[in-house]
Design an enzyme around this catalytic site. Structure first.
Site, mmCIF file in Angstrom:
data_model
loop_
_atom_site.group_PDB
_atom_site.id
_atom_site.type_symbol
_atom_site.label_atom_id
_atom_site.label_comp_id
_atom_site.label_asym_id
_atom_site.label_seq_id
_atom_site.Cartn_x
_atom_site.Cartn_y
_atom_site.Cartn_z
ATOM 1 N N GLU A 85 51.460 -40.108 59.774
ATOM 2 C CA GLU A 85 52.182 -41.644 59.408
ATOM 3 C C GLU A 85 50.895 -42.776 59.101
ATOM 4 O OE1 GLU A 85 54.788 -43.675 59.159
ATOM 5 O OE2 GLU A 85 56.048 -42.867 61.410
ATOM 6 N N THR A 130 56.213 -50.095 54.510
ATOM 7 C CA THR A 130 55.445 -50.332 55.522
ATOM 8 C C THR A 130 54.425 -51.110 56.143
ATOM 9 O OG1 THR A 130 57.168 -48.861 56.737
ATOM 10 C CG2 THR A 130 55.573 -49.508 58.079
HETATM 11 N N1 HSE Z 1 57.007 -50.392 64.511
HETATM 12 C C1 HSE Z 1 56.744 -49.973 62.608
HETATM 13 C C2 HSE Z 1 56.915 -51.415 62.522
HETATM 14 C C3 HSE Z 1 57.477 -48.998 62.472
HETATM 15 O O1 HSE Z 1 57.839 -52.164 62.232
HETATM 16 O O2 HSE Z 1 55.843 -51.709 61.186
HETATM 17 C C4 HSE Z 1 57.982 -49.206 60.702
HETATM 18 O O3 HSE Z 1 58.885 -48.456 60.487
#
Ligand code: HSE
Length: 314
Positions: A130, A182
């Site tokens: 990730e 993201t």
């Molecule tokens: N916690 C992460 C974000 C999750 O909000 O960037 C991304 O899927």
């Protein structure tokens, strides 16, 4: 030649106020991989099916093979496998698409290596993938791996708490057909926040944990309020507030952005209601000529799993 098939579920991260510390596994949408040992001793993505727009095949870019490479580092084993990836999750859709692929890869590699590591021990490998692909956070990979709601109680050292599931909980999720990366949506977040924002968000995040422990869907919904991340990221989702309003008007107990978006989720305690909520949300997108689809899902208890398919094993 060993063969196996693995399914890793999609996830909703953040649940509104619990940015980077809470995620939940969905029970009926996710990514599937079929893995078959080959004679060449090479790790290879042979085919990508399903929602496969622009997923890379390169071993050092694909989430599944990156997962295999992480396990190779830990166990010092070389993998020669052909992989078929069936992408059930949209890419950059806010439903943990790359995370599910990474989890499937890590889990399958460990199974091929003789199941040497326990599920919990695979978490650092999943978070490393990730980190490479979208930024270091565990709230998608941890629930996809372990199932249920997962609280990240520490990043350093990495440690999580399994919170279980709420049986009566249904998610309605509207996915508009565009991508939000993201990594970029993390870069737009504020570096500093006001103390009162911290107080608001931590009280709501703590209430979500209380709701999960009490199995209280209404309290869960009421606690899905976010004064820090949602106001910033909602600007990247056209009609977000109208979609959220449509969900609440249709009877949802709460609604927010799923992960970093663009999917929008809502919670309820009834399947039929979840379907009308999903429909109401997608209608708002359609009115603005944004194509969208909706999913209804309960919580996956199990997380990633091996699939037993007689036809496949023949
Ligand atoms: N916690 C992460 C974000 C999750 O909000 O960037 C991304 O899927």
């Amino acid at each position: 030649m060993k063969k196996l098939k693995v399914f890793a579920p999609g996830t909703i991260a953040n649940l509104g106020p619990a940015f980077d510390i809470l995620g939940v596994a969905l029970d009926n949408i996710g990514d599937t991989i079929e893995v078959k040992e080959n004679n060449e001793g090479v790790l290879k993505i042979k085919e990508i099916k399903g929602k496969n727009k622009r997923i890379p095949f390169e071993t050092n870019k694909n989430a599944v093979t990156l997962g295999f490479l992480e396990v190779k580092k830990i166990l010092n084993i070389d993998f020669g496998v052909d992989i078929v990836l069936e992408k059930g999750l949209p890419i950059s859709g806010g439903l943990g698409g790359s995370s599910a692929s990474a989890v499937a890869g890590v889990y399958a590699a460990n199974l091929l290596a003789g199941n040497k590591l326990k599920k919990e021990e695979l978490l650092p490998a999943c978070v490393n993938v990730e980190g490479i692909l979208s930024g270091y956070h565990a709230d998608n990979v941890a629930p996809s791996l372990l199932g249920g709601f997962i609280l990240i109680n520490s990043y350093n050292p990495l440690s999580v708490v399994k919170l279980g599931i709420i049986k009566d909980l249904y998610f309605a999720i509207a996915h508009p057909d565009f991508e939000l990366e993201t990594r970029k949506l993390r870069a737009v977040l504020p570096k500093h926040i006001e103390l009162k924002q911290h107080v608001f968000n931590s009280s709501k995040a703590a209430s979500i944990i209380a709701a999960i422990m009490k199995k209280d869907v209404k309290l869960l919904g009421k606690s899905i309020q976010d004064n820090i991340v949602e106001p910033v990221r909602s600007k990247f989702i056209p009609e977000f507030y109208d979609v959220k309003k449509a969900a609440l008007d249709a009877g949802a107990y709460g609604s927010s952005i799923s992960g970093s978006g663009p999917s929008v989720f809502a919670v309820t305690d009834d399947k039929k209601k979840a379907e009308s909520i999903g429909k109401a949300m997608t209608e708002v997108f359609s009115k603005k000529n944004i194509e969208s689809e909706f999913y209804v899902s309960k919580v996956s208890m199990e997380g990633v799993k091996k699939l037993f398919n007689k036809l496949f094993l023949r």
